[in-house]
Design an enzyme around this catalytic site. Structure first.
Site, PDB file in Angstrom:
ATOM      1  N   HIS A 106       0.813  -1.234   0.061  1.00 46.43           N
ATOM      2  CA  HIS A 106       0.139  -0.061  -0.065  1.00 46.43           C
ATOM      3  C   HIS A 106       0.812   1.295  -0.095  1.00 46.43           C
ATOM      4  CE1 HIS A 106      -3.510  -2.594   0.217  1.00 46.43           C
ATOM      5  NE2 HIS A 106      -3.412  -2.586   1.257  1.00 46.43           N
ATOM      6  N   HIS A 176     -10.321   2.021  -0.118  1.00 45.66           N
ATOM      7  CA  HIS A 176     -10.006   0.982   1.026  1.00 45.66           C
ATOM      8  C   HIS A 176     -11.126   1.076   2.111  1.00 45.66           C
ATOM      9  CE1 HIS A 176      -8.052  -2.428   3.187  1.00 45.66           C
ATOM     10  NE2 HIS A 176      -7.025  -2.359   2.390  1.00 45.66           N
ATOM     11  N   GLU A 313     -11.790  -3.710  -3.013  1.00 47.58           N
ATOM     12  CA  GLU A 313     -10.887  -2.719  -3.683  1.00 47.58           C
ATOM     13  C   GLU A 313     -10.678  -2.982  -5.025  1.00 47.58           C
ATOM     14  OE1 GLU A 313      -7.214  -3.654  -0.948  1.00 47.58           O
ATOM     15  OE2 GLU A 313      -8.710  -4.468   0.287  1.00 47.58           O
TER      16      GLU A 313
END
Ligand code: BGC
Length: 350
Positions: A106, A176, A313
């Site tokens: 991420h 997210h 996602e």
């Protein structure tokens, strides 16, 4: 009554002001904070007409800054994992932060999810947030300029992601949000039904990096082509589920990337709330919140825990930067990253 509001949410550890921006179109309403461009609340009518807040979040900025989990955040520069935190592009190898050992996750130590975004435009039904990520940030090459637009229209919330760069660089942006269609404070989502419009998924290794295989879901507990309760097969002794501690997998959305098409549909028999997800992106990472901390305190003292939400996602495939057979995530100076995901809500009568 429509309202458009903009309020102070708090100050970061570095003393930067973070605001809450509220959108309301009379059907849906939501709060977005400028920290991580995060969707902090999303109020949707249930089958009795009562609004339920269907995304998890925190009450304080300090929790957004310090807790893992990326609740509601926009994740980048590269969402999901990069194997070993390394990739080679144009003959040069880049070593990134290994913040989810042995991988990069991420966007690294301080990804887009942990930056304060600036407000470009805000009306009662739309907000555009922007961020400039300098050359070399988190060891990624090139200055990247990013915009995310949240917009309400009828029963839909859309998210449009746009980015440009001045040097070749990988780019994979996602939202997210942790959804619980009974309300963020309602416990496990294992009875909520999910359908994923994917014939195939990308199996992963023990560290959650795709093996490179594009495997059919047919005949496995990964198959969500028919609506199925999230918890119905999550504990089956299927190797992919055992090693990931549940669903934490990328699905190859049917149809052509670049066109807005159905990716998933979720439904709660309790609230009657149904959510359709459409996207232009190639993949959908379904994460059943397996690693949310037990007893985590959320908004208004709500208690969260593992499998108390699900994330859908929409994104490029994990580790695409190291997997030439996957759609490329390399953004070039003459290109534009422009992708949209649309969440549509309706109620199913009981
Ligand atoms: C990942 C999970 C991770 C979670 C929070 C998800 O996108 O797939 O493995 O635990 O984000 O970081």
């Amino acid at each position: 009554m429509l309202n458009s509001s903009r309020q102070l949410f708090g100050y970061t550890k570095d003393d930067l002001a973070v605001e809450t921006l509220t959108l309301d179109n009379g059907i849906l309403s939501c709060d977005i904070i400028t920290f991580g461009a995060a969707l902090r609340s999303l109020r949707v009518p249930d089958r009795s007409g009562i609004k339920r807040d269907v995304v998890l979040g925190y009450d304080t900025l300090e929790e957004y800054e310090s807790h893992p989990g990326y609740l509601g955040a926009v994740v980048g520069r590269v969402a999901n994992r990069i194997a070993g935190g390394r990739f080679t592009m144009n003959g040069q190898t880049y070593a990134l932060a290994v913040n989810d050992p042995p991988n990069h996750l991420h966007g690294g130590n301080v990804g887009f999810s942990h930056k304060v975004w600036s407000v470009v435009e805000h009306t009662s039904t739309l907000v555009t947030l922007a961020l400039t990520s300098p050359d070399g940030e988190e060891c990624y090459p090139g200055t990247m300029r990013v915009r995310v637009t949240y917009a309400l229209e009828g029963n839909t919330l859309s998210m449009r992601y746009q980015a440009i760069t001045d040097r070749d660089t990988p780019c994979n942006l996602t939202g997210h949000a942790y959804f619980n269609l009974n309300g963020h404070d309602s416990g496990p989502v294992t009875d909520q039904c999910l359908r994923i419009y994917a014939e195939n998924y990308t199996p992963s290794d023990a560290t959650n990096i795709p093996t490179g295989e594009i495997a059919p879901v047919a005949g496995t507990p990964m198959d969500f082509r028919k609506a199925t309760p999230i918890g119905a097969r999550i504990n089956e002794p299927f190797h992919q589920l055992i090693q990931a501690n549940g669903y934490d997998h990328n699905y190859v959305i049917d149809g052509e990337m670049g066109t807005l098409r159905k990716a998933a549909q979720a439904y709660s028999p309790t609230s009657g709330i149904s959510m359709d997800v459409e996207t232009t992106l190639p993949g959908l990472h379904f994460y059943a919140a397996n690693f949310l901390d037990e007893g985590l305190t959320g908004k208004k003292g709500a208690v969260y825990g593992p499998r108390y939400a699900f994330c859908l996602e929409t994104q490029f495939f994990p580790d695409a930067v190291n997997q030439p057979a996957f759609p490329s995530v390399i953004l070039k100076p003459d290109g534009v990253y422009d992708h949209t995901t649309v969440f549509s809500f309706c109620c199913v009568k009981g």
